[in-house]
Scaffold this active site. Structure first.
Site, PDB file in Angstrom:
ATOM      1  N   GLN A  24     -15.532   8.540  -1.041  1.00  0.00           N
ATOM      2  CA  GLN A  24     -14.163   8.323  -0.563  1.00  0.00           C
ATOM      3  C   GLN A  24     -13.149   9.033  -1.448  1.00  0.00           C
ATOM      4  O   GLN A  24     -12.057   9.382  -1.000  1.00  0.00           O
ATOM      5  CB  GLN A  24     -13.837   6.824  -0.528  1.00  0.00           C
ATOM      6  CG  GLN A  24     -12.473   6.520   0.065  1.00  0.00           C
ATOM      7  CD  GLN A  24     -12.189   5.041   0.154  1.00  0.00           C
ATOM      8  OE1 GLN A  24     -11.522   4.483  -0.715  1.00  0.00           O
ATOM      9  NE2 GLN A  24     -12.696   4.400   1.188  1.00  0.00           N
ATOM     10  N   HIS A  60     -13.474  27.126 -48.359  1.00  0.00           N
ATOM     11  CA  HIS A  60     -13.763  25.873 -49.065  1.00  0.00           C
ATOM     12  C   HIS A  60     -12.621  25.498 -50.015  1.00  0.00           C
ATOM     13  O   HIS A  60     -12.838  24.816 -51.024  1.00  0.00           O
ATOM     14  CB  HIS A  60     -15.084  25.957 -49.839  1.00  0.00           C
ATOM     15  CG  HIS A  60     -16.245  26.374 -49.009  1.00  0.00           C
ATOM     16  ND1 HIS A  60     -16.937  25.501 -48.205  1.00  0.00           N
ATOM     17  CD2 HIS A  60     -16.819  27.586 -48.823  1.00  0.00           C
ATOM     18  CE1 HIS A  60     -17.902  26.147 -47.567  1.00  0.00           C
ATOM     19  NE2 HIS A  60     -17.842  27.427 -47.926  1.00  0.00           N
ATOM     20  N   HIS A  97       0.867  -1.181   0.000  1.00  0.00           N
ATOM     21  CA  HIS A  97       0.000   0.000   0.000  1.00  0.00           C
ATOM     22  C   HIS A  97       0.901   1.227   0.000  1.00  0.00           C
ATOM     23  O   HIS A  97       1.677   1.442   0.934  1.00  0.00           O
ATOM     24  CB  HIS A  97      -0.909   0.006   1.231  1.00  0.00           C
ATOM     25  CG  HIS A  97      -2.048   0.980   1.116  1.00  0.00           C
ATOM     26  ND1 HIS A  97      -1.873   2.341   1.196  1.00  0.00           N
ATOM     27  CD2 HIS A  97      -3.387   0.782   0.931  1.00  0.00           C
ATOM     28  CE1 HIS A  97      -3.039   2.947   1.059  1.00  0.00           C
ATOM     29  NE2 HIS A  97      -3.977   2.021   0.894  1.00  0.00           N
ATOM     30  N   ASP A  98       0.799   2.020  -1.064  1.00  0.00           N
ATOM     31  CA  ASP A  98       1.749   3.110  -1.245  1.00  0.00           C
ATOM     32  C   ASP A  98       1.617   4.229  -0.214  1.00  0.00           C
ATOM     33  O   ASP A  98       2.618   4.756   0.276  1.00  0.00           O
ATOM     34  CB  ASP A  98       1.640   3.680  -2.663  1.00  0.00           C
ATOM     35  CG  ASP A  98       0.212   3.917  -3.126  1.00  0.00           C
ATOM     36  OD1 ASP A  98      -0.717   3.862  -2.295  1.00  0.00           O
ATOM     37  OD2 ASP A  98       0.013   4.159  -4.340  1.00  0.00           O
ATOM     38  N   SER A 153      14.741  14.522 -46.660  1.00  0.00           N
ATOM     39  CA  SER A 153      14.267  13.239 -47.167  1.00  0.00           C
ATOM     40  C   SER A 153      15.479  12.349 -47.420  1.00  0.00           C
ATOM     41  O   SER A 153      16.516  12.821 -47.889  1.00  0.00           O
ATOM     42  CB  SER A 153      13.485  13.430 -48.467  1.00  0.00           C
ATOM     43  OG  SER A 153      13.283  12.187 -49.124  1.00  0.00           O
ATOM     44  N   THR A 201      -8.084   8.617   5.103  1.00  0.00           N
ATOM     45  CA  THR A 201      -7.937   7.502   4.181  1.00  0.00           C
ATOM     46  C   THR A 201      -6.901   7.894   3.128  1.00  0.00           C
ATOM     47  O   THR A 201      -6.550   9.072   3.005  1.00  0.00           O
ATOM     48  CB  THR A 201      -9.283   7.153   3.510  1.00  0.00           C
ATOM     49  OG1 THR A 201      -9.120   5.960   2.717  1.00  0.00           O
ATOM     50  CG2 THR A 201      -9.771   8.281   2.628  1.00  0.00           C
ATOM     51  N   SER A 202      -6.414   6.934   2.375  1.00  0.00           N
ATOM     52  CA  SER A 202      -5.345   7.221   1.422  1.00  0.00           C
ATOM     53  C   SER A 202      -5.760   8.270   0.397  1.00  0.00           C
ATOM     54  O   SER A 202      -4.934   9.059  -0.076  1.00  0.00           O
ATOM     55  CB  SER A 202      -4.907   5.938   0.714  1.00  0.00           C
ATOM     56  OG  SER A 202      -5.998   5.348   0.027  1.00  0.00           O
TER      57      SER A 202
END
Length: 449
Positions: free
Chosen positions: A246, A169, A90-91, A294, A120-121
């Site tokens: 969350q 056009h 878990h990071d 080229s 919480t994370s």
């Protein structure tokens, strides 16, 4: 890893153009932002709970030393956290354990359980990520966008008196000026950059399901929403979302992605127009000694910078599009799809930066070819028909549109002589005839910018 074995061209071929983004979006930087948020939260929490828990009053004297943990954060520190993550899987919890170790070193052993208190994370991730985005926008992306705008505005002013045949056009149309056409892009960019700058960076901060459940359970007499608002605004420079699950709602982040996408669409439009002008020889390109256009055709000088920019802007927008559509959607109070997706926020910004660097390079190589521009004007006298028929309408001449239509919509080339001969046949006052003869493709341009 080096540029030769990187999977992504962002970290390979184009690493030099994306290098500044590592400060905000690399794995090490994400870890550093998490450490920063945790430290700032601890300092703010200690100040708020100093009455309820007097031992936390001592934190004020150590606040700057605590901030030095992230100010002087090193690759070794990031690696230490990654080693802890091998155990925790878990990071964010690995960041918490890293900080607890630092607190032991600083003699704050008795206070370390207030690290990550009640969180919480996602309270850490959903503040770290928008904070990294905000700082990247302010320090890297917006200056790069403004630089392209400024280059276009400079060219618009420089070329405002250069008449140019317009093409609607794909066909010759009423003349304009080269400067005005560049000014259109500068005008569009300016307004969309302003829109991007107005968007706030918002964050989620409210505990496991966004309601400050744990905070209220521990200290029911504290207004935790007011605390959260103050912390997010005054310690992190963000705006707290008042109602969340969350995870953050991602709506404002999606708006930011869409704003970047709109800017990039304008730049794609610019790339295609400039590419076309180069193909029409309105511009030549400055040649750099040793470069090859080229592998087979020695004469070629290709508009590769605009092609590179267009390609990378397209890639950027494809990812921005996915981010803005995916992140605001989550099952119930959360699923994990946002986590892996949000790790790619730096990718479209990187492709945008590659494109902006190519655009700047390409714009710097353009050489105006007035001869080609004026040749097209001289070869298209039919475009003054609009001016003539409109003036004739203004003086009450019967059926002027139909008369000019008959003159110009033939297989015969319309020339200055054709127009002059036609004007001589008109039953109008001599001053009107002279006024009509004074109109040329070079001066029928309206406002120049």
């Amino acid at each position: 890893m080096n540029s030769l074995n990187a999977v992504s061209p962002i970290d390979g071929r184009y690493r030099s153009k994306c290098e500044p983004l590592a400060k905000y979006f690399s794995e090490g930087s994400l870890i550093k932002y998490r450490v920063r948020v945790e430290v700032e939260y601890f300092i703010a929490l200690a100040a708020r709970l100093a009455v309820e828990r007097p031992q936390l009053a001592a934190v004020a004297a150590k606040a700057e030393a605590l901030r030095d943990i992230y100010r002087h954060f090193t690759d070794d520190d990031a690696q230490a956290i990654k080693e802890i993550e091998k155990t925790t899987n878990h990071d964010v919890k690995a960041v918490e354990y890293f900080l607890k170790g630092k607190f032991d070193e600083m003699g704050l052993h008795d206070l370390k359980e207030f690290i990550h208190f009640g969180l919480t994370s996602q309270d850490i991730n959903n503040t770290s990520v928008p904070l990294s985005m905000k700082e990247c926008a302010e320090e890297v992306l917006l200056p790069a966008y403004r630089n392209i705008h400024d280059l276009l505005q400079q060219k618009a002013e420089e070329w405002k008196d250069i008449p140019m045949l317009a093409h609607t056009h794909g066909q010759p149309a009423s003349p304009t000026t080269l400067g005005k056409e560049w000014g259109v892009f500068a005008y569009r960019l300016q307004r969309q950059i302003e829109e991007l700058e107005r968007l706030p960076f918002t964050a989620k901060f409210g505990g496991a399901t966004g309601n400050f459940n744990a905070h209220l359970a521990a200290f029911p007499d504290i207004d935790w929403r007011a605390f959260g608002n103050d912390f997010v605004k005054n310690h992190l420079g963000l705006e707290r979302q008042q109602l969340t699950t969350q995870i953050e709602n991602y709506d404002m982040m999606a708006a930011w992605f869409d704003a970047c996408k709109r800017i990039n669409v304008i730049l794609i439009d610019l790339c295609r127009d400039v590419w076309t002008y180069v193909s029409m020889e309105y511009f030549k390109q400055r040649i750099k000694a040793g470069e090859v256009g080229s592998s087979a055709m020695p004469h070629k000088v290709n508009p590769i910078d605009f092609e590179n920019a267009e390609g990378n802007l397209g890639l950027a927008n494809a990812i921005f599009e996915h981010l803005s559509h995916k992140l605001p959607v989550s099952r119930m109070q959360r699923d994990l799809t946002d986590s892996t997706v949000s790790r790619n926020i730096g990718v479209p910004i990187a492709h945008t930066m590659i494109a902006l660097a190519s655009l700047e390079k390409g714009l710097g190589k353009l050489l105006l070819n007035e001869q080609a521009i004026y040749r097209d004007l001289d070869n298209n006298w039919a475009v003054v028909a609009e001016a003539i028929q409109t003036i004739l309408r203004s003086v009450g001449y019967p059926n002027p549109y139909e008369a000019l239509k008959q003159l110009t919509r033939t297989n015969e080339k319309v020339t200055a002589e054709t127009i002059s001969t036609f004007v001589d046949t008109l039953d109008v006052a001599p001053d009107i005839k002279q006024r009509l003869k004074n109109i040329t493709p070079h001066n029928y341009i309206g406002y120049s910018l």
